[in-house]
Design a protein around this motif. Structure first.
Motif, PDB file in Angstrom:
ATOM      1  N   VAL A 164      37.406  28.754  34.327  1.00  0.00           N
ATOM      2  CA  VAL A 164      37.419  29.353  35.438  1.00  0.00           C
ATOM      3  C   VAL A 164      38.888  30.199  35.183  1.00  0.00           C
ATOM      4  O   VAL A 164      40.115  30.072  34.908  1.00  0.00           O
ATOM      5  N   PRO A 165      38.402  31.678  35.200  1.00  0.00           N
ATOM      6  CA  PRO A 165      39.366  32.816  35.117  1.00  0.00           C
ATOM      7  C   PRO A 165      40.351  32.796  36.398  1.00  0.00           C
ATOM      8  O   PRO A 165      39.875  32.332  37.354  1.00  0.00           O
ATOM      9  N   ARG A 166      41.622  33.133  36.150  1.00  0.00           N
ATOM     10  CA  ARG A 166      42.510  33.200  37.345  1.00  0.00           C
ATOM     11  C   ARG A 166      43.353  34.202  36.948  1.00  0.00           C
ATOM     12  O   ARG A 166      43.932  34.372  35.972  1.00  0.00           O
ATOM     13  N   GLY A 167      43.665  34.894  38.300  1.00  0.00           N
ATOM     14  CA  GLY A 167      44.713  36.012  38.156  1.00  0.00           C
ATOM     15  C   GLY A 167      45.701  35.277  38.684  1.00  0.00           C
ATOM     16  O   GLY A 167      46.608  34.682  38.221  1.00  0.00           O
ATOM     17  N   SER A 168      46.243  35.656  40.074  1.00  0.00           N
ATOM     18  CA  SER A 168      47.199  35.029  40.736  1.00  0.00           C
ATOM     19  C   SER A 168      46.941  34.034  41.789  1.00  0.00           C
ATOM     20  O   SER A 168      47.748  33.581  42.378  1.00  0.00           O
ATOM     21  N   GLY A 169      45.616  33.732  41.773  1.00  0.00           N
ATOM     22  CA  GLY A 169      45.345  32.458  42.814  1.00  0.00           C
ATOM     23  C   GLY A 169      45.367  32.941  44.164  1.00  0.00           C
ATOM     24  O   GLY A 169      45.606  31.981  44.983  1.00  0.00           O
ATOM     25  N   THR A 170      45.302  34.357  44.544  1.00  0.00           N
ATOM     26  CA  THR A 170      45.276  34.658  45.853  1.00  0.00           C
ATOM     27  C   THR A 170      43.938  34.691  46.641  1.00  0.00           C
ATOM     28  O   THR A 170      43.649  35.051  47.617  1.00  0.00           O
ATOM     29  N   SER A 171      42.719  34.215  45.782  1.00  0.00           N
ATOM     30  CA  SER A 171      41.511  34.513  46.452  1.00  0.00           C
ATOM     31  C   SER A 171      41.325  33.724  47.527  1.00  0.00           C
ATOM     32  O   SER A 171      41.892  32.565  47.768  1.00  0.00           O
ATOM     33  N   SER A 202      46.118  43.419  51.194  1.00  0.00           N
ATOM     34  CA  SER A 202      47.593  43.164  51.845  1.00  0.00           C
ATOM     35  C   SER A 202      48.180  42.307  50.925  1.00  0.00           C
ATOM     36  O   SER A 202      49.442  42.046  51.016  1.00  0.00           O
ATOM     37  N   SER A 203      47.545  41.553  49.969  1.00  0.00           N
ATOM     38  CA  SER A 203      48.151  40.533  49.177  1.00  0.00           C
ATOM     39  C   SER A 203      48.845  41.289  47.956  1.00  0.00           C
ATOM     40  O   SER A 203      49.038  40.717  46.744  1.00  0.00           O
ATOM     41  N   GLN A 204      48.973  42.538  47.918  1.00  0.00           N
ATOM     42  CA  GLN A 204      49.095  43.385  46.666  1.00  0.00           C
ATOM     43  C   GLN A 204      50.208  43.143  45.978  1.00  0.00           C
ATOM     44  O   GLN A 204      50.573  43.434  44.662  1.00  0.00           O
ATOM     45  N   ASN A 213      36.321  43.109  43.638  1.00  0.00           N
ATOM     46  CA  ASN A 213      36.172  44.141  44.037  1.00  0.00           C
ATOM     47  C   ASN A 213      36.851  44.341  45.267  1.00  0.00           C
ATOM     48  O   ASN A 213      36.165  44.904  46.601  1.00  0.00           O
ATOM     49  N   SER A 214      38.022  44.159  45.456  1.00  0.00           N
ATOM     50  CA  SER A 214      38.937  44.070  46.560  1.00  0.00           C
ATOM     51  C   SER A 214      38.994  45.547  47.190  1.00  0.00           C
ATOM     52  O   SER A 214      39.093  46.539  46.462  1.00  0.00           O
ATOM     53  N   GLY A 215      39.415  45.498  48.771  1.00  0.00           N
ATOM     54  CA  GLY A 215      39.627  46.612  49.506  1.00  0.00           C
ATOM     55  C   GLY A 215      40.858  46.505  49.832  1.00  0.00           C
ATOM     56  O   GLY A 215      41.828  45.696  49.075  1.00  0.00           O
TER      57      GLY A 215
HETATM   58  C1  LIG Z   1      47.668  36.867  52.436  1.00  0.00           C
HETATM   59  C2  LIG Z   1      46.437  37.577  51.947  1.00  0.00           C
HETATM   60  C3  LIG Z   1      46.051  38.835  52.056  1.00  0.00           C
HETATM   61  C4  LIG Z   1      44.821  39.227  51.370  1.00  0.00           C
HETATM   62  N1  LIG Z   1      44.593  40.448  51.796  1.00  0.00           N
HETATM   63  C5  LIG Z   1      43.366  41.017  50.998  1.00  0.00           C
HETATM   64  C6  LIG Z   1      42.883  42.412  51.476  1.00  0.00           C
HETATM   65  O1  LIG Z   1      43.333  43.283  52.329  1.00  0.00           O
HETATM   66  N2  LIG Z   1      41.702  42.908  50.881  1.00  0.00           N
HETATM   67  C7  LIG Z   1      41.098  42.084  50.001  1.00  0.00           C
HETATM   68  O2  LIG Z   1      40.139  42.554  49.460  1.00  0.00           O
HETATM   69  N3  LIG Z   1      41.631  40.874  49.728  1.00  0.00           N
HETATM   70  C8  LIG Z   1      42.730  40.326  50.144  1.00  0.00           C
HETATM   71  N4  LIG Z   1      43.009  39.003  49.927  1.00  0.00           N
HETATM   72  C9  LIG Z   1      42.415  38.324  48.829  1.00  0.00           C
HETATM   73  C10 LIG Z   1      42.675  38.403  47.456  1.00  0.00           C
HETATM   74  O3  LIG Z   1      44.167  38.556  47.383  1.00  0.00           O
HETATM   75  C11 LIG Z   1      41.955  39.122  46.500  1.00  0.00           C
HETATM   76  O4  LIG Z   1      40.652  38.649  46.388  1.00  0.00           O
HETATM   77  C12 LIG Z   1      42.481  39.413  45.281  1.00  0.00           C
HETATM   78  O5  LIG Z   1      41.853  40.326  44.652  1.00  0.00           O
HETATM   79  C13 LIG Z   1      42.647  38.175  44.347  1.00  0.00           C
HETATM   80  O6  LIG Z   1      43.232  38.544  43.114  1.00  0.00           O
HETATM   81  P1  LIG Z   1      44.063  37.328  42.351  1.00  0.00           P
HETATM   82  O7  LIG Z   1      44.605  37.967  40.979  1.00  0.00           O
HETATM   83  O8  LIG Z   1      44.807  36.521  43.345  1.00  0.00           O
HETATM   84  O9  LIG Z   1      42.857  36.604  41.680  1.00  0.00           O
HETATM   85  P2  LIG Z   1      42.426  35.090  41.845  1.00  0.00           P
HETATM   86  O10 LIG Z   1      42.439  34.397  43.213  1.00  0.00           O
HETATM   87  O11 LIG Z   1      43.074  34.362  40.709  1.00  0.00           O
HETATM   88  O12 LIG Z   1      40.928  35.038  41.354  1.00  0.00           O
HETATM   89  C14 LIG Z   1      39.951  35.688  42.024  1.00  0.00           C
HETATM   90  C15 LIG Z   1      38.651  35.825  41.364  1.00  0.00           C
HETATM   91  O13 LIG Z   1      38.952  36.710  40.243  1.00  0.00           O
HETATM   92  C16 LIG Z   1      38.256  36.118  39.015  1.00  0.00           C
HETATM   93  N5  LIG Z   1      39.103  36.286  38.011  1.00  0.00           N
HETATM   94  C17 LIG Z   1      40.524  36.272  38.037  1.00  0.00           C
HETATM   95  N6  LIG Z   1      41.025  36.597  36.834  1.00  0.00           N
HETATM   96  C18 LIG Z   1      39.897  37.179  36.017  1.00  0.00           C
HETATM   97  C19 LIG Z   1      39.910  37.763  34.624  1.00  0.00           C
HETATM   98  N7  LIG Z   1      40.826  38.059  34.199  1.00  0.00           N
HETATM   99  N8  LIG Z   1      38.495  38.207  34.158  1.00  0.00           N
HETATM  100  C20 LIG Z   1      37.576  37.774  35.134  1.00  0.00           C
HETATM  101  N9  LIG Z   1      37.597  37.127  36.428  1.00  0.00           N
HETATM  102  C21 LIG Z   1      38.899  36.880  36.911  1.00  0.00           C
HETATM  103  C22 LIG Z   1      38.498  34.275  39.452  1.00  0.00           C
HETATM  104  O14 LIG Z   1      37.672  33.627  38.732  1.00  0.00           O
HETATM  105  C23 LIG Z   1      38.143  34.587  40.768  1.00  0.00           C
HETATM  106  O15 LIG Z   1      37.044  34.266  41.060  1.00  0.00           O
HETATM  107  C24 LIG Z   1      44.104  38.511  50.389  1.00  0.00           C
HETATM  108  C25 LIG Z   1      44.645  37.380  50.135  1.00  0.00           C
HETATM  109  C26 LIG Z   1      45.661  36.596  50.775  1.00  0.00           C
HETATM  110  C27 LIG Z   1      46.245  35.361  50.441  1.00  0.00           C
END
Ligand SMILES: Cc1cc2nc3c(=O)[nH]c(=O)nc-3n(C[C@H](O)[C@H](O)[C@H](O)COP(=O)(O)OP(=O)(O)OC[C@H]3O[C@@H](n4cnc5c(N)ncnc54)[C@H](O)[C@@H]3O)c2cc1C
Lengths: 357, 477
Positions: B79-86, B145-147, B159-161
């Motif tokens: 399971v790939p993981r970035g910052s875990g904010t999904s 917003s989680s930037q 494909n975040s917005g």
């Molecule tokens: C308070 C809050 C506000 C938010 N606001 C928004 C918003 O405005 N817009 C929006 O679109 N989303 C928003 N999100 C959702 C989230 O932040 C996004 O989906 C973000 O892109 C997830 O990034 P992450 O690094 O935390 O990924 P993770 O949560 O770690 O992983 C997300 C997905 O990416 C995959 N992944 C991670 N790393 C890799 C890699 N290296 N290669 C392949 N796959 C990988 C994981 O397997 C998982 O399926 C918000 C979340 C929170 C908690």
């Protein structure tokens, strides 16, 4: 006799029952490369099925003539944002461009520097794969991450993964005003000048180099266009001529359709490079050259070792006309994945077989 | 939420798997102590938790490839993981998986201002990408917003917005290239700093594939020059329908705001209570932001206000200064914290055609009443990306289930009116079992065939996106 299905169900039946390879034909205005087979025309899948100006969305059959869509949009003061090139004069084609062909070629014009390519305006597709199954991806809403993005995959796939039956687009309101700044520049300083314009906050919607002249376009509300034209004149730094309205639009139709290279003989290349590599790419070539996308898109007509140069610099060269391999070479790993996708979507290898590899 | 039964052989083989990983990675890059793996048990969909077998934290593409080769050979899911904010459970582990976290891969590899791109390791946070280029007057446009926390890799996977995507598009429109490691350790490059690749658009395919096609280790991103300025206007209405009609008119008029945000009465009151932003007492409000020089902003705001006046707004508040602009945004930006203080909530993410806004808002109210739960609405109105917030009580037995049923009903409604289940958060586990509402069997089969090509053994994030019953045969393979 060409097959010409009139509904998606007919289309699926044509593909399902095909006993030999099919050559997918929209309007035949932008096809490149060679493929053989019985002709399958999409022109019967025609018509705008949904148009909501207030939501900026349009859905139409893949065989709908581009001109029909453009007319419907113009009626509400709207347009396709990505400025579809009309390459008929350049490639010596006749025929009627269809929406499906536009998508299959990911055909994108000068505004790409601001709004992206055809694929960036494409919200959804319906298509029939090589098994004869009807498949949809995306939809008609602006934001959609549900499932994999087969929409992007289909854009530019040139009929090798499926036959498009319906496409939906995000459209754009026509701005109230436009202006083009024209200034004389040699090629290398011209690329640098376009880089300065695109790196400024003035929201440039076109940057091309045509026959020793840089053209930079801005569009929007009248006051804003006037303000940004003045600001960009200073950014460009040479003596600038400002052209507005219909005259400006005509300049960009010329760029869009690669007018300056029309009527010339010889191999015709369409090359994507980093804009700053454009001067090195064409240095010393005895060929006619036009640049769009700030230098990122280079059109070359004439002899030269273009592919070798691109291989050295990084980028992609497509041979739009002439003897030789049409599509850019791919790394082994990319070629394996692409072949794998084609084998899954078209297991019998009947859709524009061999066209892309 | 069902998850597959963990593979007993993998659970039993933990020591060997960890040893093999340790043999190819630096000592500090492998975590197997349950006290430490617990930190990876969930993402921001925190109602679901499961600690993984082990966690690896590589620093380079070569280390990612080495770790994947081991897992591929031993047939261990990853399971790939970035910052875990999904918010969709995309990064949620299973007990028999290795979490591959790329949080240590944060370097900037190349910045090129003349060609307007930046290349980074994909564990770099979204905000830190802009941080790396803003000194030269540039920014990276997609701004979830989680930037502050989320990684570019996560943005690419989902494909975040962001708040400004009405003008600048979402991740896929700003992504130029990636380095991707396939499950078998093969390293591939898609795209690059040039505008178009020649063949199939594999870059576009990878963006939004939720970590199921490969691990993204590096990314080339388009950067844009910062606008000269930006200012919002706040407009209040005495009905949601009228606010919706106003949005449609603005869009149709050809004005391109960078953001059009919508809040309904519940959200207005909750935010006002929390942030004291001085919001008007009304049924719905819009916050519309435009960019440019001062004169350009005035020109656009005048046009927007002209349109709004035709809809008899109860209040129009222009921002004349930075402080006033901040105050207008204050309530909106604190929406989630404000709601979170009040109640447990679930945030939905369906998108609808803008024209269906009045109908959908009314139906959401009715569905909420039928289920006995309150629903607030705060969303990106310009593109129809709804974020209904369902309020529930996690401590009340059965409330979560009612909330989930209501959520499913609302998402089905979004699909019925021509929209989709998720506009920016992704499917993950959260919407996995609803995929059949939007897609036919052949639609999903075509998507799964793509995964067959990239990951024939279905080892990468296998229990996500597709309903378990339809992916079962492939996952067992
Ligand atoms: C308070 C809050 C506000 C938010 N606001 C928004 C918003 O405005 N817009 C929006 O679109 N989303 C928003 N999100 C959702 C989230 O932040 C996004 O989906 C973000 O892109 C997830 O990034 P992450 O690094 O935390 O990924 P993770 O949560 O770690 O992983 C997300 C997905 O990416 C995959 N992944 C991670 N790393 C890799 C890699 N290296 N290669 C392949 N796959 C990988 C994981 O397997 C998982 O399926 C918000 C979340 C929170 C908690």
């Amino acid at each position: 006799m060409a097959m010409r299905p009139c509904s998606e169900a007919d289309l699926a039946e044509c593909v399902r029952s095909a006993a030999s390879p099919l050559r997918i034909a929209g309007g035949g205005t932008r096809a490149i490369g060679v493929t053989a087979g019985e002709v399958l025309e999409t022109g019967g899948l025609s018509g705008v099925s949904l148009y909501e100006p207030g939501a900026l969305t349009l859905v139409a059959g893949a065989g709908t003539p581009l001109a029909e869509v453009e007319a419907v949009l113009a009626g509400e003061g709207q347009r396709l944002a990505f400025e579809v090139p009309d390459l008929r004069a350049l490639l010596g084609r006749t025929g009627v461009s269809t929406l499906g062909g536009v998508v299959a070629a990911n055909a994108s014009g000068p505004r790409r520097v601001q709004v992206g390519a055809c694929r960036d305006s494409l919200l959804g597709v319906r298509f029939v794969d090589g098994r004869g199954d009807v498949i949809k991806s995306g939809g008609r809403v602006m934001k959609n991450v549900t499932g994999y993005d087969l929409v992007k995959l289909m854009a530019g796939s040139r009929g090798t993964l499926g036959v498009l039956s319906e496409v939906s687009f995000k459209v754009q309101a026509r701005p109230g005003a436009e202006a083009t700044l024209c200034a004389e520049f040699a090629l290398a300083p011209g690329v640098a000048a376009m880089g300065r314009a695109l790196g400024s906050p003035y929201d440039v919607s076109g940057a091309a180099w045509v026959g020793g002249e840089v053209r930079v376009r801005v569009e929007g509300m009248a006051g804003s266009v006037a303000y940004r034209s003045a600001a960009l004149a200073a950014v460009l730094g040479n003596e600038v001529r400002v052209v507005t309205g219909a005259q400006s639009a005509a300049l960009w139709r010329e760029v869009r359709d690669v007018g300056p290279l029309g009527g010339l003989d010889g191999p015709l290349w369409r090359v994507s490079v980093k804009p700053s590599d454009a001067p090195a790419l064409v240095e010393g070539l005895e060929a006619a050259v036009m640049l769009d996308w700030g230098g990122g898109l280079v059109w070359i007509c004439g002899p030269g070792d273009v592919r070798a140069r691109v291989a050295a610099l990084g980028g992609h060269a497509t041979l739009m006309r002439g003897e030789g391999v049409v599509f850019p070479p791919e790394s082994a790993a990319v070629a394996r994945l692409s072949a794998g996708l084609r084998a899954r979507f078209d297991p019998r290898g009947i859709l524009n077989a061999g066209l892309m590899g | 939420m069902d998850m597959p039964i963990p593979n007993a052989a993998i659970l039993g083989g933990k020591a060997r798997i960890v040893a093999r990983l340790a043999a190819v990675l630096p000592a500090d890059a492998v975590i197997s102590d349950p006290a430490e793996t617990r930190a990876y048990e969930c993402d921001a969909l925190a109602a679901y938790r499961c600690a993984p077998l082990a966690v690896v934290l590589p620093r380079t593409t070569a280390e990612v490839a080495a770790a994947l080769r081991v897992c591929h050979e031993l047939r261990v899911p990853v399971v790939p993981r970035g910052s875990g904010t999904s918010l969709a459970g995309g990064a949620m582990p299973t007990a028999d998986c290795v979490v591959l976290g790329i949080s240590r891969m944060t370097a900037v590899l190349d910045t090129d201002y003349p060609n307007r791109f930046v290349r980074v390791q994909a564990g770099r946070t979204n905000l830190a990408v802009t941080g790396a280029v803003e000194g030269e007057g540039f920014f990276y446009a997609p701004d979830p917003s989680s930037q502050l926390a989320c990684a570019i890799a996560g943005n690419i996977a989902m494909n975040s917005g962001g708040a400004h995507c009405l003008k600048y598009g979402v991740t896929t429109n700003n992504l130029l290239g990636v380095t991707l490691v396939q499950m078998d350790g093969t390293v591939v490059e898609f795209g690059g700093p040039w505008a178009d690749a020649g063949g199939l658009d594999l870059l576009g395919l990878v963006c939004g594939s939720e970590g199921q096609l490969g691990v993204v280790t590096e990314a080339t991103l388009r950067i844009l020059p910062k606008p000269e300025g930006a200012r919002p206007v706040l407009i209040g209405f005495d009905s949601s329908e009228v606010a919706g009609a106003c949005v449609s008119d603005i869009i149709k008029a050809g004005i391109l705001p960078v953001a059009i945000e919508f809040m309904d009465r519940l959200l207005i009151e909750v935010c006002e209570d929390f942030a004291k932003a001085g919001y008007p007492d009304c049924e719905a409000l819009l916050i519309i932001e435009v960019e440019g020089s001062d004169a350009e902003i005035d020109e656009q705001l005048a046009a927007i206000i002209g349109i709004a006046r035709r809809h008899n707004p109860v209040e129009v508040r222009e921002s004349r200064s930075e402080a006033e602009a901040k105050r207008i945004w204050l309530g909106r930006k604190s929406a989630f914290s404000a709601i979170g203080r009040l109640s447990d909530y679930m945030c939905l993410d369906g998108t609808i055609p803008v024209s269906a806004l009045p109908l959908v808002l009314r139906r959401i109210g009715e569905l909420g009443a039928e289920h006995g739960l309150r629903v607030g609405n705060v969303f990106h109105a310009g593109d129809g990306n709804m974020h209904p917030l369902i309020l529930y009580d996690a401590n009340k037995p059965g409330d979560l289930e009612i909330c989930e049923a209501l959520g499913a009903a609302i998402l089905k409604l979004c699909v019925e009116v021509g929209g989709c289940l998720t506009g920016e958060h992704g499917v993950g586990i959260e919407k996995r079992d609803l995929m059949g509402v939007q897609f036919s069997g052949p639609d999903m089969e075509a998507q799964m065939r793509v995964k067959d090509v990239f990951d024939p053994g279905w080892l990468l994030n296998p229990a996500k996106v597709f309903p378990l019953e339809i992916s079962a045969g492939r996952r067992a393979g």
